[in-house]
Design an enzyme around this catalytic site. Structure first.
Site, PDB file in Angstrom:
ATOM      1  N   LYS A 246      35.590  17.861   7.201  1.00 56.61           N
ATOM      2  CA  LYS A 246      34.458  17.188   7.832  1.00 56.61           C
ATOM      3  C   LYS A 246      34.820  16.699   9.227  1.00 56.61           C
ATOM      4  O   LYS A 246      34.047  16.831  10.159  1.00 56.61           O
ATOM      5  CB  LYS A 246      33.988  16.018   6.959  1.00 56.61           C
ATOM      6  CG  LYS A 246      32.804  15.241   7.533  1.00 56.61           C
ATOM      7  CD  LYS A 246      31.565  16.120   7.579  1.00 56.61           C
ATOM      8  CE  LYS A 246      30.381  15.446   8.234  1.00 56.61           C
ATOM      9  NZ  LYS A 246      29.374  16.419   8.678  1.00 56.61           N
TER      10      LYS A 246
ATOM     11  N   HIS B 252      22.616  45.259  25.534  1.00 56.08           N
ATOM     12  CA  HIS B 252      23.825  45.477  26.340  1.00 56.08           C
ATOM     13  C   HIS B 252      25.056  45.692  25.468  1.00 56.08           C
ATOM     14  O   HIS B 252      26.176  45.538  25.936  1.00 56.08           O
ATOM     15  CB  HIS B 252      24.021  44.318  27.314  1.00 56.08           C
ATOM     16  CG  HIS B 252      22.895  44.201  28.292  1.00 56.08           C
ATOM     17  ND1 HIS B 252      22.716  45.090  29.324  1.00 56.08           N
ATOM     18  CD2 HIS B 252      21.849  43.346  28.341  1.00 56.08           C
ATOM     19  CE1 HIS B 252      21.627  44.765  29.995  1.00 56.08           C
ATOM     20  NE2 HIS B 252      21.067  43.711  29.417  1.00 56.08           N
TER      21      HIS B 252
ATOM     22  N   ARG C 143      28.691   6.798   0.406  1.00 59.07           N
ATOM     23  CA  ARG C 143      27.690   6.536   1.443  1.00 59.07           C
ATOM     24  C   ARG C 143      28.328   6.419   2.821  1.00 59.07           C
ATOM     25  O   ARG C 143      27.626   6.431   3.819  1.00 59.07           O
ATOM     26  CB  ARG C 143      26.950   5.227   1.128  1.00 59.07           C
ATOM     27  CG  ARG C 143      26.133   5.278  -0.138  1.00 59.07           C
ATOM     28  CD  ARG C 143      25.645   3.893  -0.503  1.00 59.07           C
ATOM     29  NE  ARG C 143      24.772   3.350   0.509  1.00 59.07           N
ATOM     30  CZ  ARG C 143      23.448   3.383   0.462  1.00 59.07           C
ATOM     31  NH1 ARG C 143      22.857   3.934  -0.558  1.00 59.07           N
ATOM     32  NH2 ARG C 143      22.722   2.868   1.424  1.00 59.07           N
TER      33      ARG C 143
ATOM     34  N   TRP D 151      28.618  -0.216   6.962  1.00 59.07           N
ATOM     35  CA  TRP D 151      28.640   0.880   7.922  1.00 59.07           C
ATOM     36  C   TRP D 151      28.078   0.274   9.203  1.00 59.07           C
ATOM     37  O   TRP D 151      26.890  -0.036   9.281  1.00 59.07           O
ATOM     38  CB  TRP D 151      27.783   2.036   7.413  1.00 59.07           C
ATOM     39  CG  TRP D 151      28.044   3.310   8.106  1.00 59.07           C
ATOM     40  CD1 TRP D 151      29.131   4.112   7.958  1.00 59.07           C
ATOM     41  CD2 TRP D 151      27.223   3.952   9.070  1.00 59.07           C
ATOM     42  NE1 TRP D 151      29.020   5.205   8.766  1.00 59.07           N
ATOM     43  CE2 TRP D 151      27.865   5.141   9.454  1.00 59.07           C
ATOM     44  CE3 TRP D 151      25.986   3.635   9.646  1.00 59.07           C
ATOM     45  CZ2 TRP D 151      27.328   6.004  10.389  1.00 59.07           C
ATOM     46  CZ3 TRP D 151      25.452   4.501  10.573  1.00 59.07           C
ATOM     47  CH2 TRP D 151      26.131   5.673  10.934  1.00 59.07           C
TER      48      TRP D 151
ATOM     49  N   GLU E 152      29.292  29.026   7.845  1.00 58.59           N
ATOM     50  CA  GLU E 152      30.252  28.082   7.265  1.00 58.59           C
ATOM     51  C   GLU E 152      30.031  27.814   5.788  1.00 58.59           C
ATOM     52  O   GLU E 152      30.975  27.461   5.097  1.00 58.59           O
ATOM     53  CB  GLU E 152      30.360  26.785   8.076  1.00 58.59           C
ATOM     54  CG  GLU E 152      29.136  25.959   8.214  1.00 58.59           C
ATOM     55  CD  GLU E 152      29.365  24.742   9.118  1.00 58.59           C
ATOM     56  OE1 GLU E 152      30.508  24.322   9.332  1.00 58.59           O
ATOM     57  OE2 GLU E 152      28.362  24.200   9.591  1.00 58.59           O
TER      58      GLU E 152
ATOM     59  N   ASN F 171      21.757  -4.918   3.499  1.00 59.89           N
ATOM     60  CA  ASN F 171      21.605  -3.547   4.014  1.00 59.89           C
ATOM     61  C   ASN F 171      20.340  -3.516   4.849  1.00 59.89           C
ATOM     62  O   ASN F 171      19.358  -4.177   4.506  1.00 59.89           O
ATOM     63  CB  ASN F 171      21.432  -2.543   2.870  1.00 59.89           C
ATOM     64  CG  ASN F 171      22.721  -2.276   2.143  1.00 59.89           C
ATOM     65  OD1 ASN F 171      23.755  -2.852   2.462  1.00 59.89           O
ATOM     66  ND2 ASN F 171      22.658  -1.409   1.151  1.00 59.89           N
ATOM     67  N   GLY F 172      20.343  -2.723   5.919  1.00 59.98           N
ATOM     68  CA  GLY F 172      19.163  -2.634   6.773  1.00 59.98           C
ATOM     69  C   GLY F 172      19.449  -3.259   8.128  1.00 59.98           C
ATOM     70  O   GLY F 172      20.598  -3.576   8.446  1.00 59.98           O
TER      71      GLY F 172
ATOM     72  N   CYS G 298      25.429   1.158   4.424  1.00 55.62           N
ATOM     73  CA  CYS G 298      26.006   0.029   3.691  1.00 55.62           C
ATOM     74  C   CYS G 298      25.680   0.119   2.195  1.00 55.62           C
ATOM     75  O   CYS G 298      24.729   0.776   1.800  1.00 55.62           O
ATOM     76  CB  CYS G 298      25.435  -1.263   4.224  1.00 55.62           C
ATOM     77  SG  CYS G 298      25.583  -1.399   5.997  1.00 55.62           S
TER      78      CYS G 298
ATOM     79  N   GLU H 269      23.427  27.434  16.443  1.00 55.76           N
ATOM     80  CA  GLU H 269      23.558  26.509  15.321  1.00 55.76           C
ATOM     81  C   GLU H 269      23.123  27.172  14.018  1.00 55.76           C
ATOM     82  O   GLU H 269      23.768  27.015  12.981  1.00 55.76           O
ATOM     83  CB  GLU H 269      22.729  25.244  15.610  1.00 55.76           C
ATOM     84  CG  GLU H 269      22.623  24.256  14.464  1.00 55.76           C
ATOM     85  CD  GLU H 269      23.959  23.747  13.950  1.00 55.76           C
ATOM     86  OE1 GLU H 269      25.011  24.025  14.559  1.00 55.76           O
ATOM     87  OE2 GLU H 269      23.954  23.085  12.890  1.00 55.76           O
TER      88      GLU H 269
ATOM     89  N   LYS I  64      25.625  27.622  10.805  1.00 53.58           N
ATOM     90  CA  LYS I  64      25.306  27.054   9.495  1.00 53.58           C
ATOM     91  C   LYS I  64      25.461  28.111   8.415  1.00 53.58           C
ATOM     92  O   LYS I  64      26.058  27.872   7.376  1.00 53.58           O
ATOM     93  CB  LYS I  64      23.871  26.545   9.560  1.00 53.58           C
ATOM     94  CG  LYS I  64      23.514  25.263   8.934  1.00 53.58           C
ATOM     95  CD  LYS I  64      24.096  23.963   9.394  1.00 53.58           C
ATOM     96  CE  LYS I  64      25.438  23.955   9.986  1.00 53.58           C
ATOM     97  NZ  LYS I  64      25.819  22.886  10.827  1.00 53.58           N
TER      98      LYS I  64
HETATM   99  O1  M6R Z   1      32.303  15.099  14.330  1.00 55.95           O
HETATM  100  P1  M6R Z   1      31.988  16.087  15.401  1.00 55.95           P
HETATM  101  O2  M6R Z   1      30.521  16.173  15.700  1.00 55.95           O
HETATM  102  O3  M6R Z   1      32.780  15.885  16.649  1.00 55.95           O
HETATM  103  O4  M6R Z   1      32.422  17.478  14.795  1.00 55.95           O
HETATM  104  C1  M6R Z   1      32.342  18.647  15.527  1.00 55.95           C
HETATM  105  C2  M6R Z   1      32.475  19.871  14.656  1.00 55.95           C
HETATM  106  O5  M6R Z   1      33.717  19.866  14.004  1.00 55.95           O
HETATM  107  C3  M6R Z   1      31.360  19.955  13.613  1.00 55.95           C
HETATM  108  O6  M6R Z   1      30.101  19.920  14.209  1.00 55.95           O
HETATM  109  C4  M6R Z   1      31.502  21.245  12.804  1.00 55.95           C
HETATM  110  O7  M6R Z   1      31.214  22.348  13.604  1.00 55.95           O
HETATM  111  C5  M6R Z   1      30.584  21.223  11.569  1.00 55.95           C
HETATM  112  N1  M6R Z   1      31.266  21.766  10.451  1.00 55.95           N
HETATM  113  C6  M6R Z   1      29.347  22.015  11.740  1.00 55.95           C
HETATM  114  O8  M6R Z   1      28.560  22.040  10.615  1.00 55.95           O
END
Ligand code: M6R
Length: 609
Positions: free
Chosen positions: A604, A505, A27, A74, A489, A100-101, A2, A482, A486
């Site tokens: 995103k 293998h 935010r 939020w 990407e 907020n909070g 928020c 993961e 990271k």
């Molecule tokens: O909003 P979601 O968690 O459903 O999104 C899933 C993926 O699109 C998301 O985790 C994506 O892989 C990110 N870019 C990873 O950093």
């Protein structure tokens, strides 16, 4: 999260409030509203959705007045809706509040006020403050004393901005565990939850400290402590750019979010521990239901699916039930075998990912009940699921998911622990041990983040590699996926995550002199096997960087490149070990000259197939 803004001066407040709210949009929010004092009344306009929705409403219901407060919400308590948006008015309309909070004891306060005849218009925790202040003002004529008496009844966190028709010459402000600043203008003053909201108007601010309250007039500001004693404050001159201030001084949102993980972890764990036990009653997961679970199915995309991979290992290990996990884009098209008795779990930060939503709908069509783990209240997935557990990570703005992953992992860990206790597959003493350690993770995350120089050093050493490999066993193997994503990407370095035992293998053919292999070394039960795998790549000329416990000497003899985390229970290690991996990806991207907040080709929230 928020955002709060307030203005008192000679100009029309609404334009200034809207500009301030716009600067708090970063935010994340799902509704917004403004309140303005006019004569002896407070007018409020609020709307679910983005600021444009509020703007449209204001065109048809213009507000006039030079004292006002505004808010971007939020959602936490109650869906995003017009009613739940702030500002909230007290019963008679004499008090308006933005907050907020989280007011943790809002339920008993609400009950007490309801018994006194107060009628609530929203589901929020915030509305109790408005009625409570009105009630206090019946006996306490001094507004400052009334606000003090009211906040004393609150448990939890708050930053508050308050208008009162009886005191139209001021805005009241108070803070505890949630930031609030006062911007100092010429013949006018401001309040805000973040500095960017006031930067177009002033760079001179007071930063309120814990437990401080303020009366903000147009021509001066009075600050007090909780005992009512005046506080003298130095003016803080803001030197950052607006853009940097929104990122809280961090170079990128991604870095800010990596550093926010201690807080995010705490907020996700704390409210769910009651009387020394994990309590998931918010999701209607009764002990009886969990005792009866025979199979768990997890589906998600990207990072969320990798959190699911960690969840799979934990649930199988602790609860002794099979767990099936699949990425949602495959799951939805493969005609999966589902049983209505399955515990079906979807994981999604945004709660809007198209494939995950489709998987949820498919599960519903097959008669399954769906549990969603998501970060966004009121998102489509949250609304359509039968029950929801929220990760309280706060808005995640960077495309590369960081704090969402750690909180998803923690949420799945809590499900595993709770279900194991219900099923009797975990000794109570071991449960207690794991629960205690779980609560230590936020501090340990912050310890990792207190010195990032080794990660910066290794990123500077290895950023020019074009291929990297991440290897590990068990939970480390899940974490490798993961760590590898990271890196890919945001730094555009090709990388592959491998179960360490699988290397020989086939993939080991790609190991050549100088190639970097990152080995995740947190799983004691397989560490000897992993060391053999490390030796296999070392003998083929690879350079190995390990991520393991700071007190483990075993890796020292293998490599000089080591990133460490504080010792924890191996079962809880992924939430910590991911942090050096996130930082490594971040600093590699920086070294390569890329903006980690704007990775190419990525969005995103992936709301299309
Ligand atoms: O909003 P979601 O968690 O459903 O999104 C899933 C993926 O699109 C998301 O985790 C994506 O892989 C990110 N870019 C990873 O950093």
């Amino acid at each position: 999260m928020c955002g709060i803004v307030g203005y008192i001066g000679k100009d029309q407040a609404v334009g200034i409030l809207m500009e301030g709210l716009k600067r708090l949009e970063y935010r994340g929010y799902d509704s917004a509203g403004v309140a303005v004092l006019r004569g002896g009344e407070i007018d409020v306009v609020k709307a679910r959705g983005k600021l444009d929705c509020l703007r449209r409403k204001l065109e048809s219901t213009p507000l006039s007045g030079s004292v006002g407060i505004g808010h971007t919400r939020w959602a936490t308590h109650g869906e995003p809706s017009d009613e739940n948006s702030h500002p909230h008015l007290s019963q008679s309309g004499e008090v308006a509040v933005v907050h907020n909070g989280i007011i943790e004891n809002y339920a008993p306060l609400r009950e007490k006020l309801t018994a006194k005849g107060y009628r609530f218009q929203s589901e929020t925790d915030t509305e109790v403050f408005a009625h409570l202040l009105e009630e206090t003002l019946k006996t306490e004529r001094d507004i400052l004393g009334a606000v003090r008496a009211t906040v004393r009844q609150l448990e939890g966190a708050y930053a508050l901005g308050v208008l009162c028709t009886r005191f139209p010459d001021r805005i009241l402000a108070a803070r505890k565990d949630s930031p609030l600043i006062i911007g100092l203008g010429e013949g006018c003053n401001y309040i805000a939850s973040d500095i960017p909201a006031v930067l177009p108007y002033t760079r001179r601010v007071y930063l309120l400290e814990e437990g401080e309250m303020a009366q903000v007039f147009a021509d001066h500001v009075e600050i007090y402590d909780m005992e009512g004693e005046p506080v003298h404050k130095e003016v803080f001159e803001v030197t950052w750019s607006v853009d940097a201030a929104e990122r809280g001084g961090y170079a990128h949102f991604m870095l800010k979010e990596i550093y926010d993980q201690g807080r995010a972890m705490r907020d996700t764990i704390r409210p769910r521990i009651k009387d020394g036990r994990i309590d998931l009653s918010e999701a209607n997961l009764t002990d009886e239901m969990l005792r009866g679970v025979r199979r768990v199915v997890i589906t998600a995309c990207g990072t969320a699916s990798y959190a699911g991979q960690v969840g799979r290992v934990l649930i199988e290990k602790l609860c002794r039930v099979p767990v099936e996990i699949d990425v949602a884009s495959e799951f939805r098209y493969r005609d999966p075998v589902l049983d209505p008795e399955d515990l079906f779990v979807v994981v999604s930060q945004s709660g809007e990912t198209a494939d995950t939503l489709a998987a949820l709908r498919l599960a519903h069509a097959r008669g399954c009940k769906v549990l969603a783990i998501t970060n966004v209240v009121g998102s489509t997935i949250a609304r359509e699921a039968d029950s929801v557990l929220y990760t309280w990570a706060g808005p995640e703005i960077a495309v590369a998911s960081t704090k969402a992953y750690t909180t998803q992992v923690l949420m799945l860990t809590m499900i595993a622990l709770h279900m194991a206790l219900c099923k009797g597959t975990l000794e109570p003493a071991r449960y207690d041990e794991l629960l205690k350690e779980l609560q230590r993770l936020p501090d340990k995350a912050e310890e990792i983040l207190s010195d990032v120089t080794p990660v910066q050093r290794y990123a500077a050493r290895f950023f020019s590699q074009e291929d990297m490999f991440f290897i590990g066993r068990g939970l480390d193997s899940a974490l490798c996926m993961e760590a590898s994503l990271k890196l890919k990407e945001i730094s555009y370095i090709h990388s592959e995550a491998m179960a360490a035992g699988e290397l020989k293998h086939g993939t080991i053919a790609l190991i050549e002199p100088g190639r970097l292999v990152v080995a995740l070394c947190t799983q004691g039960s397989t560490i000897e096997k992993l060391r053999s795998n490390i030796r296999e790549v070392l003998t083929r000329g690879a350079v190995v960087l390990t991520i393991g416990y700071e007190d483990s000497d075993a890796e020292k003899e293998l490599t000089e490149y080591r990133l460490t985390i504080p010792r924890t229970d191996d079962l809880l290690a992924p939430a910590l070990a991911v942090i050096p991996a996130q930082l490594f990806a971040y600093y590699c991207a920086i070294q390569r000259g890329y903006d980690p907040d704007k990775p190419r080709n990525l969005a995103k929230s992936v709301t299309v197939e």
